[in-house]
Enzyme design. Sequence first.
Site, PDB file in Angstrom:
ATOM      1  CB  SER A 147      -3.548   4.230   4.546  1.00  0.00           C
ATOM      2  OG  SER A 147      -5.122   4.906   4.356  1.00  0.00           O
ATOM      3  CE1 TYR A 160      -6.451   2.535   6.417  1.00  0.00           C
ATOM      4  CE2 TYR A 160      -6.488   0.170   7.012  1.00  0.00           C
ATOM      5  CZ  TYR A 160      -6.352   1.039   5.980  1.00  0.00           C
ATOM      6  OH  TYR A 160      -5.910   1.149   4.782  1.00  0.00           O
TER       7      TYR A 160
HETATM    8  C1  GCO Z   1     -11.903   4.027   4.724  1.00  0.00           C
HETATM    9  C2  GCO Z   1     -11.453   3.247   3.564  1.00  0.00           C
HETATM   10  C3  GCO Z   1      -9.889   3.923   3.593  1.00  0.00           C
HETATM   11  C4  GCO Z   1      -9.201   3.100   2.360  1.00  0.00           C
HETATM   12  C5  GCO Z   1      -7.888   3.430   2.328  1.00  0.00           C
HETATM   13  C6  GCO Z   1      -7.657   4.841   2.178  1.00  0.00           C
HETATM   14  O1  GCO Z   1     -12.755   3.299   5.456  1.00  0.00           O
HETATM   15  O2  GCO Z   1     -11.963   5.314   4.895  1.00  0.00           O
HETATM   16  O3  GCO Z   1     -11.301   1.922   3.543  1.00  0.00           O
HETATM   17  O4  GCO Z   1      -9.308   3.341   4.774  1.00  0.00           O
HETATM   18  O5  GCO Z   1      -9.232   1.602   2.585  1.00  0.00           O
HETATM   19  O6  GCO Z   1      -6.995   3.079   3.423  1.00  0.00           O
HETATM   20  O7  GCO Z   1      -6.259   5.286   1.688  1.00  0.00           O
END
Ligand code: GCO
Length: 263
Positions: A147, A160
Amino acid sequence: MANSLFDLNGKLALVTGATHGLGMAMAEGLGNAGAKLVITGHSSREKVDAAVAALRDKGIDAHGTLFDVTDEAQVADAVGQIEREVAPIDILVNNAGIIKRVPMLEMDLGEWQQVIDTNLTGVFTMSRPVVKRMIERGAGKVINICSMMSELGRDSVSAYAAAKGGLKMLTRNMATEWAKHNVQVNGIGPGYFATSQTAPIRVDGHPMNEFIIGRTPAGRWGNPEDLQGTAVFLASEASNFVTGQIVYVDGGILATIGKPANE
Ligand code: GCO
Ligand code: CA
């Protein structure tokens, strides 16, 4: 002859979390390059069946299965069944992932754990039984879906980002340990894409929507199809000497500090 490097005919690709969004688009891209597909979901049989039907409608030889990538026993059973009933798994795309946008001080420990378990530990548990067999066969491709957050943080996505940052390093370690067995392991780092995951921050008027468009040199959100070429490259013979790399498909975001809003 040139395009035979990218030809996936005769290969089986397993894509996790591919009932929609980026996973579905990558599965379609691999199928269009000739691969046979097994796609997985973790909760809804209906969603898996609908995704399989959609791929089959496009002439792709697709199969579906349901299991939780964080459950070692379920993963072992599923991998054994796929290898027996469909074919050996030549390409594994670890795409299954969740996000919880909660400020760290408000996040429950359980929410943190769920994100880490699915997005990071799930790649550990999913990959091992598949790669053991790839090593026995002397070849394999693993693609971990990283990501923007493998490189940059953002308010409210601590778990995340920690998981996706860890996945970047897990990718490098997998590459290190398995290169001698001719198993290449790389990552794809999507920028900001128009999917259900980003729908909440992509609505007109949401500050993130304008911000991302301004912050992306290409000036747009990514379309899931924008990932297909990179997925095919990393799944094919064309990348046999590429391993441990994260290929960012982000419209240039990571290349720049951005520009003033009114420029
Ligand atoms: C957020 C987005 C990101 C994208 C992606 C970016 O909330 O900033 O959801 O996390 O999903 O992962 O690469
Ligand atoms: Ca909460």
